[in-house]
Design a protein around this motif. Structure first.
Motif, PDB file in Angstrom:
ATOM      1  N   GLY A 102       3.448   5.780  -4.801  1.00  0.00           N
ATOM      2  CA  GLY A 102       3.425   5.856  -6.225  1.00  0.00           C
ATOM      3  C   GLY A 102       1.823   6.622  -6.548  1.00  0.00           C
ATOM      4  N   GLY A 103       1.189   6.973  -5.903  1.00  0.00           N
ATOM      5  CA  GLY A 103       0.090   7.970  -6.009  1.00  0.00           C
ATOM      6  C   GLY A 103      -1.111   7.259  -6.716  1.00  0.00           C
ATOM      7  N   LEU A 104      -1.084   5.643  -6.750  1.00  0.00           N
ATOM      8  CA  LEU A 104      -2.323   5.196  -7.376  1.00  0.00           C
ATOM      9  C   LEU A 104      -3.377   4.993  -6.345  1.00  0.00           C
ATOM     10  CD1 LEU A 104      -0.609   2.223  -9.633  1.00  0.00           C
ATOM     11  CD2 LEU A 104      -1.258   4.493 -10.133  1.00  0.00           C
ATOM     12  N   ALA A 108       4.575   8.444 -15.543  1.00  0.00           N
ATOM     13  CA  ALA A 108       4.780   7.394 -15.279  1.00  0.00           C
ATOM     14  C   ALA A 108       5.873   7.287 -14.189  1.00  0.00           C
ATOM     15  CB  ALA A 108       5.136   6.617 -16.415  1.00  0.00           C
ATOM     16  N   THR A 109       5.671   6.228 -13.118  1.00  0.00           N
ATOM     17  CA  THR A 109       6.325   6.167 -11.938  1.00  0.00           C
ATOM     18  C   THR A 109       6.994   4.811 -11.779  1.00  0.00           C
ATOM     19  OG1 THR A 109       4.980   7.819 -10.912  1.00  0.00           O
ATOM     20  CG2 THR A 109       6.311   6.542  -9.505  1.00  0.00           C
ATOM     21  N   TYR A 110       8.453   4.617 -11.191  1.00  0.00           N
ATOM     22  CA  TYR A 110       8.914   3.476 -10.871  1.00  0.00           C
ATOM     23  C   TYR A 110       9.224   3.529  -9.268  1.00  0.00           C
ATOM     24  CZ  TYR A 110      12.947   0.309  -9.994  1.00  0.00           C
ATOM     25  OH  TYR A 110      13.764  -0.554  -9.438  1.00  0.00           O
ATOM     26  N   VAL A 111       8.388   2.418  -8.812  1.00  0.00           N
ATOM     27  CA  VAL A 111       8.717   2.544  -7.237  1.00  0.00           C
ATOM     28  C   VAL A 111       9.650   1.329  -6.749  1.00  0.00           C
ATOM     29  CG1 VAL A 111       7.722   2.644  -4.914  1.00  0.00           C
ATOM     30  CG2 VAL A 111       6.905   4.040  -6.785  1.00  0.00           C
ATOM     31  N   THR A 112      10.574   1.429  -6.146  1.00  0.00           N
ATOM     32  CA  THR A 112      11.477   0.244  -5.704  1.00  0.00           C
ATOM     33  C   THR A 112      11.451   0.097  -3.985  1.00  0.00           C
ATOM     34  OG1 THR A 112      13.572  -1.047  -5.472  1.00  0.00           O
ATOM     35  CG2 THR A 112      13.516   1.480  -5.548  1.00  0.00           C
ATOM     36  N   LEU A 113      11.179  -1.081  -3.544  1.00  0.00           N
ATOM     37  CA  LEU A 113      11.236  -1.544  -2.250  1.00  0.00           C
ATOM     38  C   LEU A 113      12.395  -1.976  -1.801  1.00  0.00           C
ATOM     39  CD1 LEU A 113       7.709  -3.126  -2.097  1.00  0.00           C
ATOM     40  CD2 LEU A 113       8.363  -1.153  -0.605  1.00  0.00           C
ATOM     41  N   VAL A 114      13.568  -2.177  -2.660  1.00  0.00           N
ATOM     42  CA  VAL A 114      14.943  -2.649  -2.345  1.00  0.00           C
ATOM     43  C   VAL A 114      15.842  -1.445  -2.411  1.00  0.00           C
ATOM     44  CG1 VAL A 114      16.538  -4.042  -3.074  1.00  0.00           C
ATOM     45  CG2 VAL A 114      14.355  -4.694  -3.486  1.00  0.00           C
ATOM     46  N   THR A 115      16.040  -0.695  -1.113  1.00  0.00           N
ATOM     47  CA  THR A 115      16.867   0.410  -0.869  1.00  0.00           C
ATOM     48  C   THR A 115      18.111   0.211  -0.072  1.00  0.00           C
ATOM     49  OG1 THR A 115      15.678   1.307   0.926  1.00  0.00           O
ATOM     50  CG2 THR A 115      14.554   1.616  -1.289  1.00  0.00           C
ATOM     51  N   PRO A 116      18.972   0.900  -0.078  1.00  0.00           N
ATOM     52  CA  PRO A 116      20.194   1.045   0.641  1.00  0.00           C
ATOM     53  C   PRO A 116      20.226   1.767   2.030  1.00  0.00           C
ATOM     54  CG  PRO A 116      20.827   2.554  -1.201  1.00  0.00           C
ATOM     55  CD  PRO A 116      19.441   2.016  -1.272  1.00  0.00           C
ATOM     56  N   PHE A 117      19.102   2.134   2.281  1.00  0.00           N
ATOM     57  CA  PHE A 117      18.905   3.295   3.505  1.00  0.00           C
ATOM     58  C   PHE A 117      19.497   2.565   4.784  1.00  0.00           C
ATOM     59  CE2 PHE A 117      16.049   4.855   6.866  1.00  0.00           C
ATOM     60  CZ  PHE A 117      16.719   6.103   6.929  1.00  0.00           C
ATOM     61  N   TRP A 134       0.885  -1.180   0.011  1.00  0.00           N
ATOM     62  CA  TRP A 134      -0.164   0.051  -0.076  1.00  0.00           C
ATOM     63  C   TRP A 134       0.880   1.285   0.057  1.00  0.00           C
ATOM     64  CZ3 TRP A 134      -5.252  -0.137  -0.189  1.00  0.00           C
ATOM     65  CH2 TRP A 134      -5.970   1.362   0.167  1.00  0.00           C
ATOM     66  N   SER A 135       1.878   1.192   0.763  1.00  0.00           N
ATOM     67  CA  SER A 135       2.742   2.308   0.863  1.00  0.00           C
ATOM     68  C   SER A 135       3.505   2.712  -0.552  1.00  0.00           C
ATOM     69  CB  SER A 135       4.057   2.243   1.719  1.00  0.00           C
ATOM     70  OG  SER A 135       5.088   3.118   1.688  1.00  0.00           O
ATOM     71  N   ALA A 136       3.927   1.611  -1.152  1.00  0.00           N
ATOM     72  CA  ALA A 136       4.670   1.719  -2.460  1.00  0.00           C
ATOM     73  C   ALA A 136       3.672   2.099  -3.730  1.00  0.00           C
ATOM     74  CB  ALA A 136       5.402   0.359  -3.036  1.00  0.00           C
ATOM     75  N   VAL A 137       2.255   1.379  -3.777  1.00  0.00           N
ATOM     76  CA  VAL A 137       1.464   1.716  -4.802  1.00  0.00           C
ATOM     77  C   VAL A 137       0.617   3.061  -4.617  1.00  0.00           C
ATOM     78  CG1 VAL A 137      -0.642   0.890  -5.750  1.00  0.00           C
ATOM     79  CG2 VAL A 137       1.330  -0.544  -5.279  1.00  0.00           C
ATOM     80  N   ASN A 138       0.193   3.059  -3.165  1.00  0.00           N
ATOM     81  CA  ASN A 138      -0.856   4.388  -3.113  1.00  0.00           C
ATOM     82  C   ASN A 138      -0.008   5.359  -2.513  1.00  0.00           C
ATOM     83  OD1 ASN A 138      -2.648   5.718  -0.511  1.00  0.00           O
ATOM     84  ND2 ASN A 138      -3.704   5.325  -2.561  1.00  0.00           N
ATOM     85  N   GLN A 139       0.689   5.648  -1.448  1.00  0.00           N
ATOM     86  CA  GLN A 139       1.228   6.699  -0.829  1.00  0.00           C
ATOM     87  C   GLN A 139       2.488   7.019  -1.384  1.00  0.00           C
ATOM     88  OE1 GLN A 139       0.925   4.513   3.345  1.00  0.00           O
ATOM     89  NE2 GLN A 139       0.756   6.359   3.903  1.00  0.00           N
TER      90      GLN A 139
END
Length: 351
Positions: free
Chosen positions: A185-187, A284-293, A178-183
């Motif tokens: 990604g804006g969908l 168009a948007t690319y959202v990744t959940l694999v980050t080096p944070f 939900w975080s990735a897609v909605n909050q």
């Protein structure tokens, strides 16, 4: 959503909620059974104890939940090994008020489905006995315990159609998707219809939820997974299923029409070519959940890790913005109102 929660809470409570003190439990217990770790390592650091300190309500918006079911996620395995410890300890004690590291004994487990046992003074939308579910943030004590304390804003009423065991499998992956897609990604349900969505790593926990979510909102979904998961993807509603083992994945995807949104659960070298699959100059948007944070902070410390992370995401965002697409990072975000919406999708049979 938050106002809806308050209205439902007032209706359930029948007016003004009774005043409840900040007490630990009706029975004033002091200990409970729990699975904990006392240091980071492999599975041998796990320890079962019956003497874990019983959770207490420290803030008026907290609730204590009796755990009926909990589940395991990859984040639990990573946290057991020490992943993210630097950032999580900073979140636990941002002002460095405590002289020693105090995360141990640490209880793992993020998902919970159970029953509200006690509420803080300002909690009006839940009452003892309510069946609820939640995903507890990783900087808090987890759910592999008999009881767990949670912020009331992180809790939601459990879907009526699910057992506690079934419900405990959903909150963490559901909220991450939900975080990735909605909050990020804006969908949402009003703008997703007809959009072409690509989900890389679609057969994992987050991926299977994301497929169902954007499909429920009317998107055309292309799922990338291994062949043995293709039947599951079709069952969950994916329009196209690509087997990443059947040939060059990049070349296979380039034969398809361009996408409006990409969710990347894989990371690695994927983002070097995945953004070329997006429609340019169309939002168009690319959202990744694999980050080096968290890795950056573990390796470099808080200040240098945050600096390195900021430079990395900033440079990538600007670079791709000049190419006509949006580049974003996403993380799990605890949210009771989002779980409310997820529960509606589950009860309606769409997830």
């Amino acid at each position: 959503a938050a106002s809806g929660r308050a209205l439902r809470g007032a209706a359930r409570a029948g007016g003004q909620p009774p005043v409840r003190g900040l007490r630990a439990s009706p029975r004033a217990r002091s200990a409970m059974p729990s699975w904990v770790i006392d240091r980071y390592g492999r599975n041998d650091v796990l320890r079962f104890t019956r003497d874990m300190v019983f959770p207490t309500i420290h803030f008026p918006n907290e609730v204590i939940i009796k755990v009926h079911a909990a589940s395991l996620n990859p984040i639990d395995l990573s946290m057991r090994s020490g992943y993210g410890a630097t950032a999580l300890n900073m979140k636990r004690d941002p002002l460095k008020l405590k002289s020693t590291d105090t995360e141990f004994p640490l209880t793992l487990g993020r998902d919970v489905s159970g029953v509200v046992m006690e509420c803080g003074l300002s909690v009006s939308y839940f009452k003892p006995g309510d069946e609820v579910w939640a995903a507890i943030p990783p900087w808090k004590q987890g759910t592999l315990s008999e009881f767990v304390v949670a912020n009331g804003n992180e809790v939601s009423f459990k879907p009526k159609c699910l057992s506690h065991t079934e419900a405990a499998s959903l909150p963490y992956v559901g909220l991450t998707a939900w975080s990735a897609v909605n909050q990020v990604g804006g969908l949402n349900r009003s703008n997703c219809s007809g959009k072409r969505v690509l989900i890389l790593g679609a057969s994992g926990g987050v991926g299977t939820f994301a497929v169902q979510l954007v499909k429920a909102w009317g998107a055309h979904v292309t799922a990338v997974c291994s062949h043995d998961a293709s039947t599951l993807m079709k069952k969950l509603g994916a329009d196209d299923v690509i087997d990443y083992k059947s040939g060059n994945l990049e070349e296979q995807l380039k034969t398809l029409p361009l996408f409006d949104f990409i969710l990347d659960n894989v990371g690695g070298s994927t983002e070097k070519w995945a953004l070329d699959l997006l429609k340019k100059w169309s939002g168009a948007t690319y959202v990744t959940l694999v980050t080096p944070f968290l890795i950056n902070m573990d390796k470099l410390g808080v200040a240098d890790g945050m600096l390195q992370t900021g430079v990395t995401v900033g440079s990538k965002t600007v670079k791709h913005l000049f190419k006509g697409v949006h580049y974003r990072w996403a993380f799990f975000m605890p949210s009771g109102p989002s779980l409310d919406e997820i529960a509606e999708l589950v009860d309606s049979g769409k997830v």
